[in-house]
Each structure stands twice: as C-alpha cells, then as structure tokens.
Design a protein around this motif. Sequence first.
Motif, PDB file in Angstrom:
ATOM      1  N   ASN A 215      38.270  44.226  39.932  1.00  0.00           N
ATOM      2  CA  ASN A 215      39.666  44.086  39.518  1.00  0.00           C
ATOM      3  C   ASN A 215      39.893  44.566  38.085  1.00  0.00           C
ATOM      4  O   ASN A 215      40.835  44.135  37.421  1.00  0.00           O
ATOM      5  CB  ASN A 215      40.134  42.640  39.673  1.00  0.00           C
ATOM      6  CG  ASN A 215      39.294  41.648  38.861  1.00  0.00           C
ATOM      7  OD1 ASN A 215      38.174  41.959  38.461  1.00  0.00           O
ATOM      8  ND2 ASN A 215      39.839  40.459  38.635  1.00  0.00           N
TER       9      ASN A 215
ATOM     10  N   PRO B 218      41.372  46.574  35.165  1.00  0.00           N
ATOM     11  CA  PRO B 218      42.610  47.357  35.072  1.00  0.00           C
ATOM     12  C   PRO B 218      42.272  48.838  34.949  1.00  0.00           C
ATOM     13  O   PRO B 218      41.287  49.203  34.307  1.00  0.00           O
ATOM     14  CB  PRO B 218      43.275  46.817  33.802  1.00  0.00           C
ATOM     15  CG  PRO B 218      42.158  46.231  33.003  1.00  0.00           C
ATOM     16  CD  PRO B 218      41.171  45.697  34.002  1.00  0.00           C
TER      17      PRO B 218
ATOM     18  N   ASP C 204      45.510  40.055  35.816  1.00  0.00           N
ATOM     19  CA  ASP C 204      45.247  41.494  35.917  1.00  0.00           C
ATOM     20  C   ASP C 204      44.760  42.123  34.618  1.00  0.00           C
ATOM     21  O   ASP C 204      44.548  43.338  34.550  1.00  0.00           O
ATOM     22  CB  ASP C 204      46.503  42.222  36.393  1.00  0.00           C
ATOM     23  CG  ASP C 204      47.698  42.038  35.460  1.00  0.00           C
ATOM     24  OD1 ASP C 204      47.533  41.448  34.365  1.00  0.00           O
ATOM     25  OD2 ASP C 204      48.802  42.481  35.822  1.00  0.00           O
TER      26      ASP C 204
END
Length: 340
Positions: free
Chosen positions: A11, A13, A81
Amino acid sequence: MSKIIGEPLKNIPWQDKPQDTKCTLPIWRFTENPIIKRNPIPGVSRVFNSAVAPYGDGFVGVFRGSEYDGVSYIYMGWSKDAIHWEFNDERIPFTDEKGEPFMPGYAYDPRLVKVEDTFYIIWCTDLYGASIGMAKTKDFKTFTRVENPFLPYNRNAVLFPRKINGKFVMLSRPSDTGHTPFGDVFLSESPDLIYWGKHRHVMSNKSSHWWESLKIGGGPAPIETDEGWLMLYHGVERTCNGYVYSIGGAILDRDEPSKVLYRSRAYLFTPEEDYETNGFVGNVCFPCATLCDSETGRIAIYYGAADTYVGLAFTTVDETIRFIKEHSETDEIDREIGIR
C-alpha cells in the motif's frame, strides 16, 4: 536491476513518473503537493520536516509543528494512505524511564526509524546547545526518552534501520551554536543506545558541487539495497539570496557504512515549485523519511518544503542508484578521523 532488501509494502503511495522531457532527474513530485498545508493542527501554523512509517494496516507519522509563538514541538499523525493525515491535537507526551513527564523545551526535524520491534524518534533539541533527543515506543501510546547520544553541538541524526555487526548505527552532523556554516556527516555506533563511540567520518561538503558547497546533513534512514546503503541527504548552498537546500544521494558499504562507494556530484532534487521556493524559508527541500516496497523497488520520499509544507515525491531504487553511479565522484583523499 538494483533491489531493496526489506519487507514489501503493497500500500505504498505511488504515482508514475511523468512521460515528458522536463522530468530528467530520478525523483519526481506528487502532482497533488503539498500533502500537508498551513494550519493543520489547532495552535500550529506550519508542519514540515517530518517523518512517517508503516504501522498496522496504515501509517504513522511524527511531525514538526511550529506553534503560534514560533517554537516547534513534535506531533503525531495517522493515515490510511500516507497522503491524507489526521493529527493528534496535543504534542507527543514524552516521559522518562519512570513514566514521569519529560518534555523537551522544543523539538524539531524528527526522524522515525524502526529497529527490530521498536520505533525510535530522533529529533533536534537543546542540551546546553544544539543536540540530539531520542525516544522509543512500541505502541505509539507511551514514548520513553533515552539518553542523548552526543554532547552538543550536533544536528541531523538518524538511525540505520537495523543493527550492523550487532551494533546500533547512527549518522549525525556535528554543528555549532548558530546556523552552522559548515558540516560533515559522521557515523557512530552503540551496543545499547547509551554509550556511543567508534566515530567515523563519512562525507564532507563539496566545494566543487555548488548545491552542497556550504554543508551537508543526514536525511531519511538509509535504505538497504543489494548495492549498499542508499543514503539520501540534504546539501546546502549559500547564494546572494540566502540558502538553498537540495537533495543528494550516495551509496555506502553495507558492512562498513562509513565507506562511501558512490556519491552523485549532481543533486537528485532541488527547489523548483512555488511551494518549495516560497514560504517561511524559501528554497528548501529537506528530506526526512522514505517508504519502500521491496517487491517493486518503489520509494516514496517525504520532504519539508520551504519550512512551510510537507511534500511527497517518488523514485525507484533502480533509477536512483543508476543516476548516482552515472554521476559519481568520491573523494580522492581519505579525510576520515579515527582508526580504520
């Protein structure tokens, strides 16, 4: 192909590199920069020069918050995120070993590094002069300060993310009482985070490279790769309009990281966008953290912009290492202080 040695981070970015002729350097900006703008926390005017790390199924960060009186302290933030952040309204509550409050008078430019099962926060503070503060946590609920590693004056300290030859290893830059119009990076090691020694010279500023001719200093925790430790650092030039902070790169030996294998004579990243050139202190790109994915080689870089914002940029380990090698220029004379 160069490879990151570490854990995958699915995950992370990411934004692909722009396919245009303007993007010729190995690092490119997130198009939605800055990711943290002014007045993000009640009582805090600016957040910049901050660090992040994976934690649980998301991300945690330690942030330099400049309060309304101009004094900086460290705040904590959370993100799913690593782009959109929610902050705690209160400063990180540091304690001593007995659990009693032990807050620094001020704290700035934090780094956040996980070594084994513990996260370490390292920041610039005051101990009868510019010095290094440290604390540890496993749960981001209790934050226990440990002994200051060095006597004043010193700034820009960052731990390596694993022990080397059984020892903790830290980069730092000895300084002075002021803004330090000089600066070399040194390496020190410790068996226990209390006693530090075997200090070794790593790199000096380079007068032949205008962008780092005044001083240099550590950035994010070095990234372990199959080529060596990838070290991103800041280099400073004095101009007729003030200082300019750019990002440089070097590769250090994996087993003997005071040895520089490659060092780019060209910067990897420099202030160009409005949010980097204009702000409380213009012309500053100051790297403090990276996120890395060992499976894809992707790297996300967090940097302070103009002492006002937090910016995000991207690269790959292969592209950055290739650029450093192609532009490498190491010292011909060994200037190390200490015993080999």
